[in-house]
Design a protein around this motif. Structure first.
Motif, PDB file in Angstrom:
ATOM      1  N   ALA A   1       0.854  -1.182   0.000  1.00  0.00           N
ATOM      2  CA  ALA A   1       0.000   0.000   0.000  1.00  0.00           C
ATOM      3  C   ALA A   1       0.891   1.234   0.000  1.00  0.00           C
ATOM      4  CB  ALA A   1      -0.925  -0.002   1.212  1.00  0.00           C
ATOM      5  N   TYR A   2       0.726   2.101  -1.003  1.00  0.00           N
ATOM      6  CA  TYR A   2       1.573   3.271  -1.191  1.00  0.00           C
ATOM      7  C   TYR A   2       0.913   4.516  -0.600  1.00  0.00           C
ATOM      8  CZ  TYR A   2       4.492   0.729  -4.579  1.00  0.00           C
ATOM      9  OH  TYR A   2       5.339  -0.162  -5.190  1.00  0.00           O
ATOM     10  N   TYR A   3       1.728   5.334   0.081  1.00  0.00           N
ATOM     11  CA  TYR A   3       1.260   6.560   0.707  1.00  0.00           C
ATOM     12  C   TYR A   3       2.211   7.706   0.352  1.00  0.00           C
ATOM     13  CZ  TYR A   3      -1.473   3.376   3.630  1.00  0.00           C
ATOM     14  OH  TYR A   3      -2.329   2.398   4.061  1.00  0.00           O
ATOM     15  N   PRO A   4       1.713   8.933   0.292  1.00  0.00           N
ATOM     16  CA  PRO A   4       2.630  10.065   0.086  1.00  0.00           C
ATOM     17  C   PRO A   4       3.494  10.269   1.326  1.00  0.00           C
ATOM     18  CG  PRO A   4       0.412  10.846   0.543  1.00  0.00           C
ATOM     19  CD  PRO A   4       0.300   9.361   0.383  1.00  0.00           C
ATOM     20  N   HIS A   5       4.764  10.519   1.109  1.00  0.00           N
ATOM     21  CA  HIS A   5       5.679  10.793   2.226  1.00  0.00           C
ATOM     22  C   HIS A   5       5.517  12.249   2.648  1.00  0.00           C
ATOM     23  CE1 HIS A   5       9.329  10.239   4.661  1.00  0.00           C
ATOM     24  NE2 HIS A   5       9.609  11.484   4.318  1.00  0.00           N
ATOM     25  N   LEU A   6       5.385  12.480   3.938  1.00  0.00           N
ATOM     26  CA  LEU A   6       5.213  13.837   4.447  1.00  0.00           C
ATOM     27  C   LEU A   6       6.533  14.593   4.354  1.00  0.00           C
ATOM     28  CD1 LEU A   6       3.287  15.861   5.765  1.00  0.00           C
ATOM     29  CD2 LEU A   6       4.001  14.957   7.984  1.00  0.00           C
ATOM     30  N   ALA A   7       6.554  15.643   3.558  1.00  0.00           N
ATOM     31  CA  ALA A   7       7.778  16.405   3.324  1.00  0.00           C
ATOM     32  C   ALA A   7       8.330  16.976   4.622  1.00  0.00           C
ATOM     33  CB  ALA A   7       7.505  17.536   2.328  1.00  0.00           C
ATOM     34  N   GLY A   8       9.653  16.922   4.751  1.00  0.00           N
ATOM     35  CA  GLY A   8      10.310  17.497   5.912  1.00  0.00           C
ATOM     36  C   GLY A   8      10.336  16.598   7.125  1.00  0.00           C
ATOM     37  N   THR A   9       9.856  15.366   7.006  1.00  0.00           N
ATOM     38  CA  THR A   9       9.862  14.427   8.121  1.00  0.00           C
ATOM     39  C   THR A   9      10.667  13.188   7.741  1.00  0.00           C
ATOM     40  OG1 THR A   9       7.864  13.242   7.415  1.00  0.00           O
ATOM     41  CG2 THR A   9       7.570  15.193   8.805  1.00  0.00           C
ATOM     42  N   GLU A  10      11.055  12.440   8.742  1.00  0.00           N
ATOM     43  CA  GLU A  10      11.754  11.188   8.508  1.00  0.00           C
ATOM     44  C   GLU A  10      10.978  10.063   9.194  1.00  0.00           C
ATOM     45  OE1 GLU A  10      16.337  10.056   8.580  1.00  0.00           O
ATOM     46  OE2 GLU A  10      15.525  10.125  10.616  1.00  0.00           O
ATOM     47  N   GLN A  11      10.643   9.034   8.432  1.00  0.00           N
ATOM     48  CA  GLN A  11      10.023   7.831   8.967  1.00  0.00           C
ATOM     49  C   GLN A  11      10.875   6.646   8.523  1.00  0.00           C
ATOM     50  OE1 GLN A  11       5.595   8.004   9.899  1.00  0.00           O
ATOM     51  NE2 GLN A  11       5.591   8.404   7.721  1.00  0.00           N
ATOM     52  N   ARG A  12      11.601   6.060   9.472  1.00  0.00           N
ATOM     53  CA  ARG A  12      12.515   4.986   9.134  1.00  0.00           C
ATOM     54  C   ARG A  12      11.760   3.695   8.842  1.00  0.00           C
ATOM     55  NH1 ARG A  12      16.857   7.138   7.508  1.00  0.00           N
ATOM     56  NH2 ARG A  12      17.649   5.009   7.470  1.00  0.00           N
ATOM     57  N   SER A  13      12.338   2.884   7.982  1.00  0.00           N
ATOM     58  CA  SER A  13      11.766   1.567   7.691  1.00  0.00           C
ATOM     59  C   SER A  13      11.798   0.691   8.937  1.00  0.00           C
ATOM     60  CB  SER A  13      12.558   0.885   6.570  1.00  0.00           C
ATOM     61  OG  SER A  13      12.476   1.620   5.363  1.00  0.00           O
ATOM     62  N   TRP A  14      10.812  -0.199   9.062  1.00  0.00           N
ATOM     63  CA  TRP A  14      10.804  -1.158  10.161  1.00  0.00           C
ATOM     64  C   TRP A  14      10.129  -2.447   9.715  1.00  0.00           C
ATOM     65  CZ3 TRP A  14       5.768  -2.355  11.034  1.00  0.00           C
ATOM     66  CH2 TRP A  14       4.794  -1.363  10.928  1.00  0.00           C
TER      67      TRP A  14
END
Length: 305
Positions: A128-141
């Motif tokens: 499921a693909y989502y837009p990445h929120l600009a200016g934030t970092e969400q690491r893979s897990w």
């Protein structure tokens, strides 16, 4: 790779769909033209073909054409997170073990709504693909118990029209749904806590992660952490780990000896390990500030084994 903000290109849906390009080479060029960096993976598999894996992803048509000229049936890899502007929730299926119960529960809790499109994976799972929120970092897990993974910063996915061999048959990644609503970024931290409530305590365990900067010079701690990194983040994790040892004045041979067995246990091949560590020692040391390493020197997120 350059961190950029992008709107979701409608062209991606066409490329992923049944009316898209007829070959993976054409699809790779079309995705790059839409602004998504891509790189080649082994034909019929998910392992990167390039020396630095997803870190080599590019939108340069000449470089892409050269890669696919050498390996015309290579699969297409796409980095996730800020690099592409896309985050992906990966629902795994391994025989009778499946992530769909966990993701259905997360949907009832309104934690996974807002997707842009969905792709059926060769295992019968789902991306499921989502837009990445600009200016934030969400690491893979990764949550092995829930059979749900998140691919954000520090990760990658294989995309349509790539195929993977399963039981002797070539099975394609295929577009399965496109939202009619406005896509929204996903809160990966909230989803992780929901599907795997104990992950925070496990992440702090010394045998799993590197809890304080001082331990980044301890080869045993780094190697123990490296063993836990899931598919999709292993090459970058090894690159980061090797950089810590290099910056602590360990030589190439010592770094390879300390990290090689751990990286192999995590699933990397000897050739990938040698190439990644060699590339680390070709680069200048990471810049530091009086308070410690810069943001770019932070590790990929540790996960439970």
């Amino acid at each position: 790779m350059k961190h950029v903000q992008r709107s979701l290109p409608a062209e991606v849906v066409r490329v992923f769909g049944p009316d898209g390009p007829h070959t993976v080479a054409e699809a790779a060029l079309a995705l790059a033209a839409a602004g998504l960096p891509v790189f080649p993976c082994v034909a019929g598999a998910k392992r990167p073909l390039t020396e630095h894996g997803f870190l080599d992803a590019t939108t340069d048509p000449e470089r892409l054409a050269a890669w696919w000229r050498v390996t015309p049936r290579a699969n297409i890899g796409m980095p996730t997170g800020q690099a592409s502007g896309l985050d992906v929730v990966d629902v795994d299926v391994h025989g009778s073990q499946t992530g769909f119960p966990a993701i259905h529960a997360a949907r009832r809790a309104w934690l996974v709504d807002g997707f842009a499109w969905m792709v059926r994976t060769p295992s019968g799972g789902l991306h499921a693909y989502y837009p990445h929120l600009a200016g934030t970092e969400q690491r893979s897990w990764s949550s092995p118990a829930a059979h749900v993974d998140f691919r954000g910063d520090g990760g990658y996915v294989v995309v349509p029209p790539s195929v993977v061999q399963r039981d002797g048959e070539a099975v394609a990644y295929a577009l399965s749904a496109v939202t009619q609503d406005r896509p929204r970024p996903i809160d990966a931290e909230a989803l992780h806590a929901f599907v795997d409530p104990g992950y925070r305590a496990a992440r702090r365990a010394p045998a799993v992660g590197i809890p304080v900067p001082q331990r980044r010079t301890d080869p045993t701690a780094i190697a123990n952490w490296l063993r836990t990194v899931p598919e999709g983040g292993r090459n970058y994790a090894l690159f980061w780990a090797a950089r810590q040892m290099r910056d602590a004045q360990f030589d190439h041979a010592s770094t390879l000896g300390a990290l090689g067995p751990a990286a192999q246990a995590a699933g990397l091949t000897p050739a990938e390990i040698a190439a990644t560590i060699r590339s680390t020692f070709r680069r200048p040391p990471a810049p530091t500030t009086p308070s410690g390493p810069t943001r770019r020197a932070e590790p990929p997120q540790a996960v439970t084994p």
